[in-house]
Design an enzyme around this catalytic site. Structure first.
Site, mmCIF file in Angstrom:
data_model
loop_
_atom_site.group_PDB
_atom_site.id
_atom_site.type_symbol
_atom_site.label_atom_id
_atom_site.label_comp_id
_atom_site.label_asym_id
_atom_site.label_seq_id
_atom_site.Cartn_x
_atom_site.Cartn_y
_atom_site.Cartn_z
ATOM 1 N N ALA A 74 0.822 -1.216 0.000
ATOM 2 C CA ALA A 74 0.000 0.000 0.000
ATOM 3 C C ALA A 74 0.856 1.266 0.000
ATOM 4 O O ALA A 74 0.444 2.292 -0.548
ATOM 5 C CB ALA A 74 -0.941 -0.001 1.192
ATOM 6 N N GLN A 182 -6.918 -0.605 5.396
ATOM 7 C CA GLN A 182 -7.477 -1.210 6.610
ATOM 8 C C GLN A 182 -8.892 -1.744 6.408
ATOM 9 O O GLN A 182 -9.427 -2.414 7.289
ATOM 10 C CB GLN A 182 -7.475 -0.184 7.760
ATOM 11 C CG GLN A 182 -6.089 0.144 8.281
ATOM 12 C CD GLN A 182 -5.431 -1.029 9.018
ATOM 13 O OE1 GLN A 182 -6.075 -1.989 9.399
ATOM 14 N NE2 GLN A 182 -4.123 -0.926 9.213
ATOM 15 N N SER A 202 -3.458 -3.605 0.489
ATOM 16 C CA SER A 202 -2.266 -4.416 0.700
ATOM 17 C C SER A 202 -2.626 -5.817 1.182
ATOM 18 O O SER A 202 -3.539 -5.985 1.997
ATOM 19 C CB SER A 202 -1.401 -3.713 1.754
ATOM 20 O OG SER A 202 -0.152 -4.332 1.861
ATOM 21 N N ALA A 203 -1.892 -6.826 0.687
ATOM 22 C CA ALA A 203 -2.207 -8.218 1.048
ATOM 23 C C ALA A 203 -1.997 -8.500 2.533
ATOM 24 O O ALA A 203 -2.789 -9.207 3.157
ATOM 25 C CB ALA A 203 -1.342 -9.165 0.212
ATOM 26 N N CYS A 330 7.739 6.241 18.687
ATOM 27 C CA CYS A 330 9.135 6.486 19.000
ATOM 28 C C CYS A 330 9.773 7.257 17.856
ATOM 29 O O CYS A 330 9.798 6.786 16.728
ATOM 30 C CB CYS A 330 9.877 5.165 19.141
ATOM 31 S SG CYS A 330 9.869 4.548 20.801
HETATM 32 C C1 LIG Z 1 -0.293 -0.671 6.621
HETATM 33 C C2 LIG Z 1 -0.832 0.526 5.955
HETATM 34 C C3 LIG Z 1 -0.184 1.103 4.861
HETATM 35 C C4 LIG Z 1 1.135 0.584 4.340
HETATM 36 O O1 LIG Z 1 0.970 -0.654 3.710
HETATM 37 P P1 LIG Z 1 2.233 -1.511 3.280
HETATM 38 O O2 LIG Z 1 1.646 -2.591 2.410
HETATM 39 O O3 LIG Z 1 2.799 -2.054 4.545
HETATM 40 O O4 LIG Z 1 3.169 -0.648 2.551
HETATM 41 C C5 LIG Z 1 -0.760 2.199 4.272
HETATM 42 N N1 LIG Z 1 -1.910 2.720 4.723
HETATM 43 C C6 LIG Z 1 -2.567 2.204 5.762
HETATM 44 C C7 LIG Z 1 -3.836 2.812 6.233
HETATM 45 C C8 LIG Z 1 -2.047 1.088 6.422
HETATM 46 O O5 LIG Z 1 -2.690 0.583 7.470
#
Ligand SMILES: *Cc1c(COP(=O)(O)O)cnc(C)c1O
Length: 406
Positions: A74, A182, A202-203, A330
């Site tokens: 993502a 999400q 994202s997978a 952090c």
């Molecule tokens: C985890 C997340 C991302 C990043 O996704 P990746 O596949 O880890 O690069 C982007 N946006 C949201 C809202 C996420 O929760």
């Protein structure tokens, strides 16, 4: 003795479903082909597998498989959508609207756009985490080319009014992009239905493998184009070059298929467990606050502040047994309160005293019972040791106390 850490951090990443792993395995050794190899069976088999996964994913979000562009995740999809639209549509305008509660992948892409001469409006959110639609509409100018608003927030689970935002975009003829990382695979997400033209996901947030994601790019009414951010072989309709991660894509497809079948039952079960967790804290402990809108919210997430208890410290009381996230980030030099919670209007103290519990497909009733007990004991223990909690119990108005500095 528990021999397993209870995993309640599914918004950070989900475990890969064993059925997904099984589907992926043949594509490492038995079927080694490059999906772009057009002249032998291994290549054809790999291409067929990618096509099938593209269909599984398209079906989950009810779009045409041709509208799915595979990426490395993502983060890359967000970068491609935002910078790609900015470059492609520069003749139309240079203004982008987004929110202060987006993931860093969106915020930092917007920062880059500003460096490249663009203008970005970062909308505030209300105390419940929802944007104000009037504020959104008022921010639109004749230079606005893109509105980018996340479907569901990673820290609070709050779900934005996607259809209403889509209608505003349509009315003004502006492209609508959403980071739906999400939401996809966990609730019904249909970009076409709400007028989203570009959507990142994202997978590894939906029980698939890490390192593979997608960008949905609308092909009809309007036909959307993005400038490639990676130059090379012209894969993925010229929008994203690079050899496709065949095993990862196969796993992503399988994860999408499983979500299509199981997300409704998963969501119903998890929302009950989430509500049980919340109800226990609220009824057994004092000064507990749930952050974000509780009606427009993902079914498996809760973000809770335990006032006068520092979240990172609380985690240490059960760190070896439960995995959760705190509302503190952090940085190199200090512990910063989460910018998302600050945008909701939480003071630094409440932000630092928050924990995010994100349940998932593999969370059990026993996990939740264990977490309730461990967190309640931790909070009680920390408050027992805390002079601030003692002052609060004695009825001293802590906001009126003057702390001396040494
Ligand atoms: C985890 C997340 C991302 C990043 O996704 P990746 O596949 O880890 O690069 C982007 N946006 C949201 C809202 C996420 O929760």
């Amino acid at each position: 003795m528990k021999n397993r850490v209870i995993y309640l951090d599914n918004n950070a990443t989900t475990p890969t479903d064993p059925r997904v792993v099984e589907a992926m395995l043949p594509y490492f050794y038995e079927i080694p082909g490059n999906a772009a190899s057009r002249n032998h069976p291994y290549g054809w088999q790999a291409e067929e597998a990618v096509d099938y996964a593209r269909e599984q994913i398209a079906q989950l979000i009810q779009v045409d498989p041709k509208e799915i562009i595979f990426t490395s995740g993502a983060t890359e999809s967000d970068n491609l959508a935002i910078k790609g639209v900015f470059e492609m549509y520069s003749s139309k305008g240079n203004h982008i609207i987004t929110t202060k509660v987006e993931h860093k992948a969106v915020l930092d892409s917007c920062k880059k756009v500003e460096k490249m001469g663009g203008e970005v409006t970062y909308l505030d959110v209300q105390n419940d985490g929802l944007i104000d639609l009037n504020e959104l509409e008022a921010a639109i100018t004749d230079k606005t080319i893109l509105i980018s608003i996340m479907w569901a927030n990673n820290e609070t689970g709050v779900i934005q009014p996607m259809k209403e935002i889509g209608d505003i975009c349509k009315k003004h003829g502006i492209l609508f992009m959403s980071d739906a990382t999400q939401a996809v695979g966990k609730i019904a997400v249909n970009p076409r239905e709400v007028g989203v033209h570009l959507m990142a996901f994202s997978a590894h947030k939906m029980y698939g493998p890490k390192g593979v994601g997608a960008l949905f790019v609308n092909r009809k009414n309007p036909r959307v184009k993005v400038t490639a951010q990676m130059d090379g072989g012209g894969h993925e309709r010229g929008m994203r070059s690079g050899t496709l991660n065949v095993p990862g894509i196969v796993g992503f497809g399988k994860a999408a298929e499983l979500s299509s079948k199981e997300m409704a039952t998963d969501a119903a079960r998890l929302s009950k467990l989430r509500d049980k967790l919340e109800a226990a804290f609220v009824s057994h402990l004092e000064e507990v606050y749930i952050n974000g809108n509780t009606e427009h919210r993902m079914p498996h997430v809760t973000n809770i502040s335990f006032k006068h208890v520092e979240g990172e410290g609380l985690m240490m009381t059960f760190n070896q047994e439960i995995a959760v996230s705190s509302g503190s980030a952090c940085t190199s030099a200090s512990l910063e309160p989460s910018y998302v919670l600050v945008a909701l209007g939480l003071g630094d103290d409440l932000a630092h005293s928050s924990l995010r519990f994100s349940l998932g497909r593999f969370t059990t009733d026993e996990d939740i019972d264990f977490a309730i007990k461990a967190v309640e004991e931790g909070v009680t223990h920390m408050r027992d040791l805390s002079p601030i909690w003692e002052m609060y119990k004695e009825g001293i108005d802590l906001s009126a106390v003057e702390w001396s500095e040494h």
